[in-house]
Design a protein around this motif. Structure first.
Motif, PDB file in Angstrom:
ATOM      1  N   LYS A 131      34.663   2.336  25.427  1.00  0.00           N
ATOM      2  CA  LYS A 131      33.568   3.249  25.497  1.00  0.00           C
ATOM      3  C   LYS A 131      33.132   3.755  26.706  1.00  0.00           C
ATOM      4  N   GLY A 132      33.233   5.200  26.780  1.00  0.00           N
ATOM      5  CA  GLY A 132      32.993   5.738  28.252  1.00  0.00           C
ATOM      6  C   GLY A 132      34.154   5.921  29.126  1.00  0.00           C
ATOM      7  N   LEU A 133      35.009   7.023  29.050  1.00  0.00           N
ATOM      8  CA  LEU A 133      36.077   6.991  29.764  1.00  0.00           C
ATOM      9  C   LEU A 133      35.913   7.493  30.995  1.00  0.00           C
ATOM     10  N   PRO A 134      36.700   7.237  31.988  1.00  0.00           N
ATOM     11  CA  PRO A 134      36.536   7.872  33.320  1.00  0.00           C
ATOM     12  C   PRO A 134      36.251   9.264  33.258  1.00  0.00           C
ATOM     13  N   PRO A 135      35.505  10.180  34.034  1.00  0.00           N
ATOM     14  CA  PRO A 135      35.455  11.683  33.960  1.00  0.00           C
ATOM     15  C   PRO A 135      36.739  12.347  34.028  1.00  0.00           C
ATOM     16  N   ASN A 136      37.463  11.939  35.003  1.00  0.00           N
ATOM     17  CA  ASN A 136      38.936  12.319  35.286  1.00  0.00           C
ATOM     18  C   ASN A 136      40.011  12.493  34.132  1.00  0.00           C
ATOM     19  N   LEU A 137      39.865  11.461  33.415  1.00  0.00           N
ATOM     20  CA  LEU A 137      40.709  11.105  32.561  1.00  0.00           C
ATOM     21  C   LEU A 137      40.406  12.053  31.238  1.00  0.00           C
ATOM     22  N   LYS A 138      38.894  11.881  31.005  1.00  0.00           N
ATOM     23  CA  LYS A 138      38.411  12.616  29.873  1.00  0.00           C
ATOM     24  C   LYS A 138      38.525  14.071  30.121  1.00  0.00           C
ATOM     25  N   SER A 139      38.633  14.683  31.457  1.00  0.00           N
ATOM     26  CA  SER A 139      38.972  15.951  31.577  1.00  0.00           C
ATOM     27  C   SER A 139      40.388  16.468  31.084  1.00  0.00           C
ATOM     28  N   GLN A 140      41.330  15.555  31.533  1.00  0.00           N
ATOM     29  CA  GLN A 140      42.708  15.882  31.197  1.00  0.00           C
ATOM     30  C   GLN A 140      42.944  15.744  29.691  1.00  0.00           C
ATOM     31  N   LEU A 141      42.230  14.855  29.020  1.00  0.00           N
ATOM     32  CA  LEU A 141      42.454  14.755  27.581  1.00  0.00           C
ATOM     33  C   LEU A 141      41.798  16.067  26.849  1.00  0.00           C
ATOM     34  N   LEU A 142      40.739  16.591  27.394  1.00  0.00           N
ATOM     35  CA  LEU A 142      40.111  17.798  26.745  1.00  0.00           C
ATOM     36  C   LEU A 142      41.022  19.006  26.928  1.00  0.00           C
ATOM     37  N   LYS A 143      41.725  19.071  27.836  1.00  0.00           N
ATOM     38  CA  LYS A 143      42.527  20.302  28.029  1.00  0.00           C
ATOM     39  C   LYS A 143      43.670  20.401  27.128  1.00  0.00           C
TER      40      LYS A 143
END
Length: 330
Positions: free
Chosen positions: A318-330
């Motif tokens: 719960k609560g991914l690191p922002p830099n990982l989340k941004s990669q997953l959303l691309k």
């Protein structure tokens, strides 16, 4: 911390036109001066902070190098002559194994913190270019100290005072795709003794089981591990070894149970040993990799932001690191 150079000399191993390794020796020792002092200071620092060193001792089967050291120490052999015979021994070992290992071969006897050492290193001599004071571009050669992989240091003081020790030799263990023992340990008549990585892994196991024996809560266990981690990293920073009695004092006692007594009864740990930096992650993190997946997180997050289901073998984060989340959303 002063470093006193007592003897220093360099020789050269190179490949001739037929691809055979040849040895060129210098007859006289180097004079100490600013350049030599700077070289040795840098070399000493790099060796001390180099990761992956292992300890060893002289072989009982091959006494060749030990005899040379003994003769150099009782001065029946000059340091220059000692280095000449030792260099020839290394060349013979390379030829026996049909190996080539060109570079600058350095022998130095020096004193540091009241102890005497013999350092032997085979260092790559790299070609480069430089810009002169007149802004001309000129060819230059330099010793690639930062990538030193073939080096060993003999603690002469410990060898004299504790001849039964299994750790008066230290050496850098291996490099990509090979082990230094291919020829360098044979040349030194040395066999492996204590491995700091194995000792550090044993320490982590002991700390974990010590906390369990004391029946510490999750938070207390994490605090104890953080304290051990802090102590070990401070020792690494200072270039010092871990001392079990010091660490035990840091951890304190509980119901007459202290850490030093605990490890003395159940674990084969040296009283002093260099900490393996890579092993320290296990004190505060869960780390694992395989199948194209690498996971690392602070142990304190388990049960809070991270849940593990043993039945389904899954992690819920719960609560991914922002830099990982941004990669997953691309």
């Amino acid at each position: 911390m002063s470093l006193d150079i007592e003897h220093i000399i360099v020789h050269s191993l190179f490949l001739d036109e037929q691809g055979q390794t040849q040895l060129v020796t210098r007859e006289q020792e180097l004079d100490t001066g600013p350049a030599v002092n700077h070289l040795m200071s840098e070399l000493h620092h790099i060796y001390n902070t180099k990761a992956g060193k292992v300890f060893g001792y002289f072989s009982e089967e091959d006494t060749g190098f030990r005899d040379l050291v003994r003769r150099a120490e009782d001065e029946s052999l000059s340091f220059a002559a000692f280095s000449h015979q030792a260099s020839q021994r290394l060349l013979d070992e390379l030829n026996r194994l049909e190996m080539s290992e060109p570079g600058v071969l350095l022998f130095v006897r020096y004193q540091w913190l009241g102890a005497h050492y013999l350092l032997i290193a085979l260092i790559d001599n790299k070609d480069s270019v430089t810009v002169t004071d007149k802004l001309d571009v000129s060819h230059a050669s330099y010793l690639d100290l930062g990538k030193m992989q073939l080096a060993a240091r003999l603690d002469l003081t410990e060898l004299q005072t504790r001849p039964d020790s299994r750790r008066y030799f230290s050496f850098i263990k291996g490099r990509a795709g090979r082990k230094v023992s291919d020829f360098f340990l044979n040349f030194l008549s040395c066999v492996e003794g204590m491995d700091p990585k194995v000792q550090s892994q044993g320490l982590l196991k002991a700390v974990d089981e010590f906390c369990e024996t004391r029946q510490l809560s999750k938070e207390e266990k994490q605090d104890s591990k953080a304290l051990v981690n802090k102590y070990c990293r401070e020792q690494l920073k200072e270039g010092e070894e871990l001392e079990l009695r010091e660490l035990s004092a840091e951890l304190g006692t509980d119901n007459d149970l202290d850490f030093y007594q605990f490890v003395s009864e159940e674990y084969q740990l040296e009283d002093k040993f260099p900490v393996d930096r890579s092993a320290l992650k296990g004190l505060t993190k869960y780390v694992g990799s395989g199948g194209g997946l690498t996971i690392s997180f602070d142990q304190k997050l388990l049960g809070e932001r991270i849940q593990y289901d043993e039945n389904t073998d899954t992690l819920v984060i719960k609560g991914l690191p922002p830099n990982l989340k941004s990669q997953l959303l691309k």
